[in-house]
Design an enzyme around this catalytic site. Structure first.
Site, short mmCIF file in Angstrom:
data_model
loop_
_atom_site.label_atom_id
_atom_site.label_comp_id
_atom_site.label_asym_id
_atom_site.label_seq_id
_atom_site.Cartn_x
_atom_site.Cartn_y
_atom_site.Cartn_z
N GLU A 357 -2.91 -14.42 0.44
CA GLU A 357 -2.80 -14.54 1.83
C GLU A 357 -3.67 -15.47 2.75
OE1 GLU A 357 -0.86 -12.04 4.61
OE2 GLU A 357 -0.47 -10.46 3.15
N GLU A 662 -5.95 -3.05 -1.19
CA GLU A 662 -4.91 -2.98 -0.11
C GLU A 662 -4.39 -1.61 0.00
OE1 GLU A 662 -1.35 -5.67 1.77
OE2 GLU A 662 -2.17 -6.22 -0.55
#
Length: 782
Positions: A357, A662
């Site tokens: 991202e 994450e």
């Protein structure tokens, strides 16, 4: 800091390109020559780009900035750089060369790897001012005198990688295009530049087949690899980058692939290629950047000597300000993982991950900024990002989900933009300026962000009045008076990424996601609305805005009353009765003082029901241990900190991580990576606990810039010593404690610009004057 020209005398110049530009784009060389009729005395060069650029003067690369001019909302802000080039100039003919590639401006952005986010034509703006011995100043600017050609960099993309062909015959030149695009007036960035910060040698090598090596650098980093052995002329070497090896030393990036709601599968891949030329070239790609620990090198015919490959850590050149060490090396490793994770995600903007991202999510930095400020000087870095936040803010006060917003949602009516209005994410508009002000003491950051913060609060209050969750409508068609201050729509991420209860049955991830988005998130939203209003009250007080202070204080009281009316139950219970809800309520001051003991006891019960496992998600995990320690449960806080197994911080390291992940379960027990980044700093906010509680270093509530602070260590676990050092604007603070059984010794060095208090159990509070080092001794008793 060098200033920029008062007036830019040139124009934006763009490469000569085909009308139809494909997905694979080269870097272009923009060139011109000029003559100096006398010996040069001095020279200043100013440059910027819509794209990223390198500048060369007489064959020498100018400056040490990387990925310049950086990532911004190019609709509104572009930064320029100033360089001293006097030593590179010469009498007679001089050559200036700009190497220009897509960068963030036109290259791939985000998890869907979208191109042309900010425009479809790159450009550069250049001004060189050279003064010679005759006293004459010659000014060379970007104009129609420049030429353009494709460089030896035959493809360049920040996400996908760079291909350089040193054997390529020089391309034909053509005139540049002048003025076909326009950019904002350039300004100077308040942030330190991106630089090559550290070099890492190969730690180990796994030879997987003839001519293919997998090289492990021992640390997950952001940057690129330098290759010095390119082989015979015409030899192509391929370098692929990954942050993990699956079982059997299997090179993989599949856990970083994106699966879109439209059913698309977007493969994530980072690959550089180089073709050897006729000389002793060195390949170091500067028009891409990768997140990696491992590099798979394919070099035809033979394995490369590991000494020919070096990993270069590339990120914003932040000054380190925090050091921590204790007797438990596992905790020290967590500290280093937190430091590296933030470094890797500080490439000009605070990103969520350096791989798939690379977006400056507002929620992530809101969570981690207080911890980041203990580790590094993030003042200028944070201010630069806040400029992007303001640039991206919608007219109604809603924020983008991430900044700079490559989706350019402020220009769109697409309803997806409401994701930026989520509680805990958009609240960065208030929380981050307040964090910077508290840590560095400069009121300008509050002034700069005041209108943005107020617009955000007004947006959130408006949503609270307009939207009403279906569960409340079902309860009563007529809203109660307090519901005008319940912020439950139109959208909240809520307590994102809460770990699965191991005792609960497995559920389909898509079903879990749908349930999360359909759930009533008013408890979360209203809690953040209260905290942001409270911070805005303090901001108004600092800025001398009494009317605003009164207005927002009254609103904060109404929101607090609404939260307690709607979500607080008898005995200090919360409506959702989750670990996250109690942590947030305790830390934000939502629970009445007389009920905090009961609320914290319920938090302990919920942790015990999970066999002493944390159950907090994205927003509250960093606050969990402080909430426990501050309510008398330090032993449990230490137990959670030093646990292994899933979910726990240490399990990430046990399973090979060198940065925070994450997801708690990003890597299976057998070593297989699952969907998600292995370099995500939000869970690393636990490192703040090391400073605030293990060594007990906390700034007093009414202080800024660390002018007044308290040292009150929280003893627990099996730690026998801990120390920290913090460089502040007031001076160098150091804390060291040692414990031998019940005997403890605390030494605190207070800089001359500060005053402090030392607190040990069994002793009266000690005043620690500025410019002194004091040792306190006490005996601990249960």
């Amino acid at each position: 800091m060098s200033s920029l020209p008062a007036t830019w005398l040139g124009e934006w110049i763009s490469p000569a390109e085909p009308d139809e530009v494909g997905d694979v784009r080269p870097a272009y060389a923009l060139e011109r020559s000029f003559t100096l009729d006398a010996d040069p005395l001095s020279g200043r060069l100013f440059a910027t780009a819509l794209g990223i650029y390198e500048v060369f003067l007489n064959g020498t690369r100018v400056g040490d900035h990387e990925l310049a001019p950086g990532s911004t909302n190019y609709d509104r802000t572009v930064y320029a750089q100033a360089y001293d080039v006097g030593s590179l100039l010469r009498r007679g003919s001089n050559e200036i060369r700009i190497v220009l590639s897509d960068g963030w401006f036109r290259g791939r952005n985000g998890s869907e790897q979208t191109q042309n986010c900010w425009g479809d034509t790159t450009a550069a703006l250049v001004q060189l001012e050279a003064t010679v011995s005759s006293g004459v100043t010659l000014t060379v600017v970007s104009d129609g005198a420049w030429t353009s050609r494709e460089s030896e960099i035959v493809s360049a993309d920040l996400m996908r990688g760079q291909t350089t062909d040193f054997s390529r015959v020089s391309a034909d030149t053509a005139p540049v295009r002048v003025g076909v695009v326009e950019g904002p007036d350039p300004t100077m960035s308040p942030a330190p530049p991106v630089r090559r910060v550290e070099e890492l040698p190969v730690l180990t090598t796994v030879a997987s087949s003839a001519g293919v090596s997998i090289m492990d650098f021992g640390q997950n980093i952001t940057g690129w690899a330098r290759l010095t052995d390119l082989g015979e002329p015409g030899t192509e070497t391929v370098l692929e980058f990954a942050e993990h090896l699956d079982p059997g030393q299997t090179f993989t990036t599949t856990h970083l692939d994106t699966h879109t709601p439209r059913g698309e599968h977007i493969r994530f891949q980072q690959m550089d290629r180089v073709v050897a030329g006729r000389g002793s070239e060195v390949f170091e790609p500067r028009h891409t950047v990768h997140g990696f620990r491992y590099v798979r090198v394919t070099h035809p015919g033979r394995l490369l000597d590991p000494e020919s490959v070096t990993a270069i850590a590339v990120h914003s050149d932040l000054t380190r300000t925090g050091w921590f060490e204790c007797s438990d090396d596992r905790i020290n490793r967590l500290h280093e993982a937190g430091r590296w994770t933030f470094r890797d995600n500080a490439v000009d903007v605070p990103t969520d991950c350096p791989t798939r991202e690379r977006s400056g999510w507002t929620g992530d930095f809101q969570i981690f900024a207080p911890t980041a400020a203990m580790l590094f000087d993030i003042d200028g870095f944070g201010r630069k990002w806040l400029q992007a936040v303001r640039d991206d803010q919608y007219d109604d006060g809603c924020l983008a989900m991430f900044s700079p917003d490559a989706l350019r949602m402020r220009r769109s009516d697409n309803p997806d933009r409401i994701g930026g209005g989520s509680a805990g994410w958009g609240d960065a508009a208030v929380a981050v300026p307040w964090t910077l002000y508290r840590h560095y003491g400069d009121v300008d950051v509050l002034e700069d962000s005041w209108e943005s913060a107020v617009a955000w609060i007004d947006y959130a209050l408006g949503c609270a009045k307009r939207f009403r969750h279906p569960s409340r409508v079902a309860r009563s068609e007529t809203p109660a008076a307090h519901e005008a201050y319940i912020w439950d729509g139109p959208f909240h991420f809520g307590e994102w990424l809460e770990p699965r209860d191991p005792k609960a049955p497995n559920r389909d991830p898509a079903e879990v996601l749908r349930a999360l988005f359909a759930a009533d998130q008013g408890e979360v939203g209203t809690a953040y609305l209260y905290r942001s209003l409270s911070q805005l009250v303090q901001t108004a007080r600092v800025l001398g805005r009494p009317d605003d202070e009164t207005r927002f204080a009254a609103l904060a009281e109404r929101v607090l009353d609404a939260w307690r009316t709607e979500f607080l139950r008898a005995g200090g219970r919360t409506a959702s009765d989750t670990q996250a809800a109690y942590v947030r309520a305790i830390v934000f001051g939502l629970i009445p003082d007389e009920l905090v003991v009961a609320a914290s006891a319920r938090l302990v019960e919920l942790i015990s029901e999970r066999d002493d496992r944390l159950g907090t998600g994205f927003l509250t995990t960093g606050m969990l241990l402080p909430a426990l320690a501050d309510t008398g449960h330090a032993d449990l806080a230490y137990r959670l900190l030093t646990q292994t197994g899933v979910p726990s911080w240490l399990e990430m390291l046990e399973r090979g991580g060198t940065t925070f992940w994450e997801n708690w379960e990003n890597v299976d027990e057998d070593g297989t990576a699952r969907n998600g980044s292995l370099n995500h700093y939000s869970k690393g906010a636990v490192v703040g606990f090391f400073y605030s509680h293990i060594v007990g270093l906390r700034q007093d509530a009414e202080s800024t810039g660390w002018r007044r602070f308290t040292v009150a260590p929280t003893f627990g676990g099996e730690l026998t010593h801990a120390s920290a050092r913090l460089l502040t604007s007031a001076g160098d603070v150091s804390v060291n404690w040692r414990r031998d059984g019940d005997e403890v010794e605390l030494t605190v060095a207070v800089p001359a610009g500060s005053e402090a208090r030392g607190i040990l159990p069994g002793l009266p509070e000690a005043i620690l004057p500025g410019g002194t080092t004091t040792t306190l001794r006490s005996t601990l008793r249960d």
